[in-house]
Design a protein around this motif. Structure first.
Motif, PDB file in Angstrom:
ATOM      1  N   ASN A 121       0.340   8.021  13.777  1.00 16.40           N
ATOM      2  CA  ASN A 121       1.503   8.769  13.333  1.00 16.40           C
ATOM      3  C   ASN A 121       2.022   9.650  14.446  1.00 16.40           C
ATOM      4  N   TYR A 143       6.857   5.405   2.005  1.00 19.00           N
ATOM      5  CA  TYR A 143       5.977   4.588   2.851  1.00 19.00           C
ATOM      6  C   TYR A 143       5.991   3.134   2.397  1.00 19.00           C
ATOM      7  N   ASP A 172       7.228  -0.432   4.092  1.00 18.97           N
ATOM      8  CA  ASP A 172       6.289  -1.545   4.280  1.00 18.97           C
ATOM      9  C   ASP A 172       6.839  -2.834   3.671  1.00 18.97           C
TER      10      ASP A 172
HETATM   11  N1  ARG Z   1       0.492   5.196  10.055  1.00 21.57           N
HETATM   12  C1  ARG Z   1      -0.469   4.940   9.053  1.00 21.57           C
HETATM   13  C2  ARG Z   1      -1.642   5.908   9.173  1.00 21.57           C
HETATM   14  O1  ARG Z   1      -1.892   6.415  10.235  1.00 21.57           O
HETATM   15  C3  ARG Z   1      -1.013   3.557   9.109  1.00 21.57           C
HETATM   16  C4  ARG Z   1       0.004   2.479   8.938  1.00 21.57           C
HETATM   17  C5  ARG Z   1      -0.599   1.251   8.379  1.00 21.57           C
HETATM   18  N2  ARG Z   1       0.285   0.155   8.347  1.00 21.57           N
HETATM   19  C6  ARG Z   1       1.165  -0.128   7.390  1.00 21.57           C
HETATM   20  N3  ARG Z   1       1.899  -1.174   7.536  1.00 21.57           N
HETATM   21  N4  ARG Z   1       1.294   0.644   6.346  1.00 21.57           N
HETATM   22  O2  ARG Z   1      -2.328   6.140   8.201  1.00 21.57           O
END
Ligand code: ARG
Length: 585
Positions: free
Chosen positions: A124, A308, A312
């Motif tokens: 992130n 989120y 996705d």
């Molecule tokens: N950015 C997210 C985290 O750090 C993980 C992303 C996972 N991938 C997805 N396609 N949702 O928790």
């Protein structure tokens, strides 16, 4: 390579043609102990056909099967028939294959023409790249290498967390307490401080949360100030992340993260609407999943902002259109199991038959001795610190034990970082584990440095022998130097590699290709780690037991072949795991 299981089936079917090949192949086992041979045929299943007790059947089968060129011995033991492979033949087959394929030994064309997406790492923005992300990064990278090695066309995607309400929070925090220069100097820790402060203050002043929502809304609507700040947070974060990826030798084919889908979400919402999947729930839009025993998937909030899962969904649809994937793999921690179940279900309900090709590969959690990690509380261990400390420790060890080592700094990096990566891959991915500095920095036992050291040991023997390639070895004893592969191999006496210690090395090399296929099928790189640890241990036993640079040229030749094959296979295995193999250490 000779497939001894198939040979066993041949032998069996020749005598018992009332059975199908498949059913025999299926029941063949690998015996738990060396003295039980290499393959075993359990006879329980035959009881109905033979109308006898399994141990009597084993006796009968054994009496009826004669050893042949593939099996030097066949023995019955209780309800099993045990097969001992022809050691000379397996040695020849293994050495021949490593010779022909070299560092491609174990590779395959199995995946030809198939696109596999491996999504991994996905940290992130504006948050630390902590050891919480090490697992997805390391496991994902290894999986990508494995699929590639098996002939798949891979696409490595970093689905950056660069969008969402947290950016509203960060904008508010930065505008209230932040300072550009301070952030520029040490971006992520400073942004983290602001993020932590936001949460501290918001506990007393909940109106901050509204402000944050407001700013995220602005960002979604394309407000210039919000956009500029966001872009800046993203840039400085990516710069930091890339430094870490570079340390680990990792790259991606795409950095299309969450924000990439910000303009593709309306289409998703429309589609779900069209399919009649969306329901209103106090102004928010949801897909009801009660029928499937899951909480509803929240697609838009009451203020219209997306979530989120919305991003996705857009990403999965985009990936199918862009890459027409055979598999779309998400390497993400098991805390997100439900998220992926919901998302895959929504795709399925929307009528996408490829939803079944989307696969979540979960892994266990990393926790700290002082409790779980929490970004909001600022309780994190930075991955970069872990990598740096490992390199530092290696540097100290080299300075103490091998101060004249050439390329010291490079080796320190390869070994230090290798140790951390190896540790991540040295147990099944699903296990939770407690991060401890001591274990991370321990180089004893079944560790990366141990395996790397074994490789370096093999290199040093080869160097002492003055050989680099197979051809150099074949030339020993003045026999033909430039011969075709087949003939050169005929000039070796494989009967000199029959000691049990040598045989164990051969056997590990023999099973290496299989371990790669299994690692792919189960999406479990650990199976390769296991194979090369076992190979390293077998080789070290052999090395301690038998001198290699002996006078007798034929013996020297045979043993050197074993050393060269071991070196090649360890190097390939480590490479698949994303780890370097220094030649000296
Ligand atoms: N950015 C997210 C985290 O750090 C993980 C992303 C996972 N991938 C997805 N396609 N949702 O928790």
């Amino acid at each position: 390579m000779i497939d001894f299981k198939e040979k066993l089936v041949d032998l069996f079917i020749e005598k018992y043609n009332q059975f199908e090949r498949g059913e025999i192949l299926e029941i063949i086992e690998i015996p738990p102990q060396e003295d039980m041979g290499d393959l075993a045929l359990p006879c329980f299943k035959f009881a109905r056909v033979f109308r006898k007790a399994p141990n009597l059947i084993a006796e009968e089968i054994c009496a009826n099967l004669a050893s042949n060129e593939y099996f030097q011995e066949i023995r019955n033991m209780g309800p099993y028939v045990n097969f001992f492979v022809n050691k000379e033949l397996i040695a020849r087959s293994v050495i021949n294959n490593v010779y022909v394929q070299g560092e491609r030994y174990g590779s395959s064309t199995l995946g030809e023409g198939k696109n596999v997406i491996v999504e991994f790492s996905s940290p992130n923005i504006a948050k630390p790249f902590s050891i919480a992300h090490i697992r997805t990064t390391v496991i994902g990278h290894a999986l990508r290498n494995i699929y590639k090695f098996l002939g798949f066309n891979t696409i490595a995607i970093n689905h950056l967390g660069d969008y969402g309400t947290q950016f509203g929070k960060l904008i508010v925090a930065f505008k209230t307490w932040g300072d550009r220069e301070t952030v520029e100097k040490d971006p992520i820790p400073e942004l983290l401080k602001l993020y932590v402060k936001f949460h501290d203050v918001a506990e007393e002043k909940p109106e901050l949360e509204d402000e944050a929502r407001e700013w995220f809304k602005k960002l979604e609507e394309g407000d210039e100030e919000a956009y500029q700040l966001w872009q800046w947070f993203r840039d400085v974060s990516l710069k930091e992340f890339n430094r870490i990826y570079e340390m680990m030798g990792i790259d991606f084919d795409s950095y299309a993260g969450e924000s990439f889908y910000s303009d593709k979400m309306n289409a998703v919402i429309e589609l779900l609407e069209e399919k009649g999947l969306l329901k209103d729930s106090e102004g928010a839009k949801i897909v009801d999943l009660e029928e499937y025993n899951m909480p509803p998937a929240l697609i838009t909030k009451s203020d219209g902002s997306t979530l989120y899962i919305t991003r996705d969904l857009a990403a999965a649809i985009y990936r199918k259109q862009t890459y027409d994937f055979y598999k779309n793999i998400y390497v993400v921690g098991s805390q997100q199991n439900l998220h992926f179940q919901q998302m895959f279900k929504v795709l399925e309900l929307a009528g996408f038959d490829w939803a079944k090709d989307c696969i979540h590969i979960p892994f266990g959690m990393v926790s700290l001795e002082e409790g779980t990690m929490s970004t909001r509380r600022g309780r994190v261990v930075f991955l970069e610190d872990v990598l740096n400390k490992a390199v530092e420790k290696t540097r100290e060890i080299i300075a103490e034990k091998n101060p004249d080592l050439p390329d010291k700094e490079k080796v320190a990096r390869e070994v230090g970082i290798g140790a951390i990566l190896f540790q991540e891959l040295s147990h099944s991915r699903i296990k939770d584990y407690l991060f401890s500095w001591d274990t991370a920095l321990s180089f004893e036992g079944e560790t990366g440095p141990y395996v790397q050291y074994t490789h370096a040991r093999a290199c040093s023997v080869l160097e002492k022998a003055g050989v680099k390639t197979f051809a150099d070895i074949f030339a020993i004893n003045g026999k033909e130097t430039t011969v075709e592969p087949g003939r050169a191999l005929e000039n070796v006496d494989y009967g000199l590699l029959l000691e049990d210690e040598a045989y164990q090395v051969i056997k590990q090399i023999y099973t290496f290709p299989e371990s790669i296929i299994k690692a792919m099928e189960r999406n479990e790189p650990f199976l390769i780690t296991r194979n090369i640890i076992d190979l390293a241990q077998a080789f070290n036993k052999f090395y301690h037991e038998y001198p290699i640079l002996v006078e007798d040229p034929e013996l020297r030749k045979a043993r050197l072949l074993l050393v060269l094959c071991t070196k090649i296979v360890i190097k390939t295995g480590l490479k698949l795991l994303g780890i370097e193999s220094p030649e000296k250490m």
